[in-house]
Design a protein around this motif. Structure first.
Motif, PDB file in Angstrom:
ATOM      1  N   SER A  30       0.826  -1.210   0.000  1.00 57.98           N
ATOM      2  CA  SER A  30       0.000   0.000   0.000  1.00 57.98           C
ATOM      3  C   SER A  30       0.861   1.262   0.000  1.00 57.98           C
ATOM      4  O   SER A  30       1.721   1.451   0.868  1.00 57.98           O
ATOM      5  N   HIS A  32      -0.274   4.146   0.657  1.00 64.16           N
ATOM      6  CA  HIS A  32      -0.723   4.886   1.839  1.00 64.16           C
ATOM      7  C   HIS A  32       0.087   4.462   3.055  1.00 64.16           C
ATOM      8  O   HIS A  32       0.554   5.308   3.836  1.00 64.16           O
ATOM      9  N   THR A  33       0.284   3.149   3.223  1.00 62.86           N
ATOM     10  CA  THR A  33       1.081   2.637   4.347  1.00 62.86           C
ATOM     11  C   THR A  33       2.524   3.091   4.236  1.00 62.86           C
ATOM     12  O   THR A  33       3.146   3.490   5.228  1.00 62.86           O
TER      13      THR A  33
END
Length: 353
Positions: A30, A32-33
């Protein structure tokens, strides 16, 4: 500017650590991660040494931290003016702990147990509910302060009207408020959680009240363009005093953040999501829940409750008004809007005729 010799030293001592950190971050699929982990790791080392600890320039000696350092960092986040929740603080600490496990596996001379500390309890449901009439009463009571009454009044009113977080409200500048060119109101813009730009309209009346802050004698000493100059400690004392005056029990766990939740019960859930600037509608659903649920109005009971529509015809006008007034603020607000639309339509018909 880094000289050629210093550049080689930086390359020799730092590049390996930086590249290994980025390899660790890159193992998460991800994006985002990855962004969150990199931001958390960068912030930690900058907190340790604001001048020299960009992760690009870390060496192995910089990785040697103490358990006390992690505990101090956790406390720093708890005391931060951004008013982080326990869940958010945990999310900042976890990437650091995971990084040290990764580095230890990759034969760095560190002990990952050093950064292990107890995570804070889940407080996602801790902030107690507050209702509009209570929030309005808090604002009125705040005016009783002889020196800071106007500013406290406006802070509380702005909090439950805009649903901005405390940190966003305290960061507001006068230039963040613009006249709405399309309507008779003003637009307030802030940079909220996750660096998201968020704009909310406020009434001309609230804007007029905000301008009165400038008229206060003490305000002349400020020239930073900020609207509010109340400290987090002053706000905490204010909330404690208001709860005491209003008889709000400690068990309700009402906090300043509760003012942000007042608007959650108004309008549709999509409207509330937009107003609260939530990325996920499930977060909005949680905000709309009150801790003391009224099970007598549950769907499972109402679906079996067959009442004929004609029952309303047996009530007087006064009885109907009484029932309407007793509805929750969201329902009552919608009824008022519908009534206003109906009256406007009547007036339009009269003009046409």
């Amino acid at each position: 500017m880094i000289s050629e010799t210093n550049s080689k030293v930086v390359e020799l001592h730092s590049r390996k650590v930086f590249e290994d950190i980025m390899t660790f971050i890159g193992k998460f699929e991800s994006k985002h991660t990855q962004r969150n982990y990199e931001r958390s790791i960068r912030n930690f080392y900058l907190w340790l040494d604001p001048v020299h600890k960009d992760i690009e320039y870390l060496n192995e000696d910089d990785l040697k931290v103490r358990n006390a350092d992690i505990l101090r960092y956790q406390k720093y986040l708890k005391d931060h003016e951004a008013d982080y929740t326990n869940i958010t603080i945990n999310s900042h600490i976890a990437p650091i702990q995971s990084l040290y496990e990764y580095l230890e596996i990759n034969e760095y001379p560190i002990n990952s147990k050093i950064v292990k500390i107890s995570m804070l309890s889940d407080d996602s449901e801790i902030t107690g509910p507050l209702y509009l009439d209570e929030a309005e009463e808090m604002a009125k009571l705040s005016l009783q302060d002889r020196k800071l009454g106007q500013e406290k009044y406006c802070l509380i009113r702005s909090a439950y009207t805009t649903s901005f977080r405390k940190s966003s409200l305290l960061s507001l500048e006068w230039t963040d408020i613009k006249k709405n060119p399309l309507a008779d109101n003003y637009l307030v813009t802030t940079i909220g959680k996750g660096n998201k730009r968020h704009t909310v309209p406020i009434s001309t009346d609230l804007y007029s009240e905000l301008l009165k802050i400038k008229e206060q004698p003490y305000y002349r000493k400020f020239n930073d363009n900020k609207i509010f100059h109340l400290s987090p400690n002053t706000i905490q004392i204010l909330m404690n005093n208001l709860k005491k005056k209003m008889g709000i029990l400690p068990e309700r766990n009402v906090k300043f953040h509760s003012l942000r939740n007042v608007a959650a019960s108004f309008g549709t859930i999509e409207e509330a999501k937009k107003h609260l600037n939530h990325s996920n509608i499930s977060t909005t659903e949680r905000y709309r829940k009150h801790t003391a649920e009224d099970y007598s109005n549950s769907i499972s009971l109402r679906i079996e409750d067959k009442i004929d529509d004609s029952i309303l015809e047996h009530l007087s006008k006064e009885e109907l008004v009484q029932i309407i007034i007793q509805q929750n603020h969201g329902v009552l607000s919608q009824i008022k809007r519908d009534a206003q639309d109906m009256l406007n339509n009547k007036e339009g018909m009269v003009v046409i005729m």
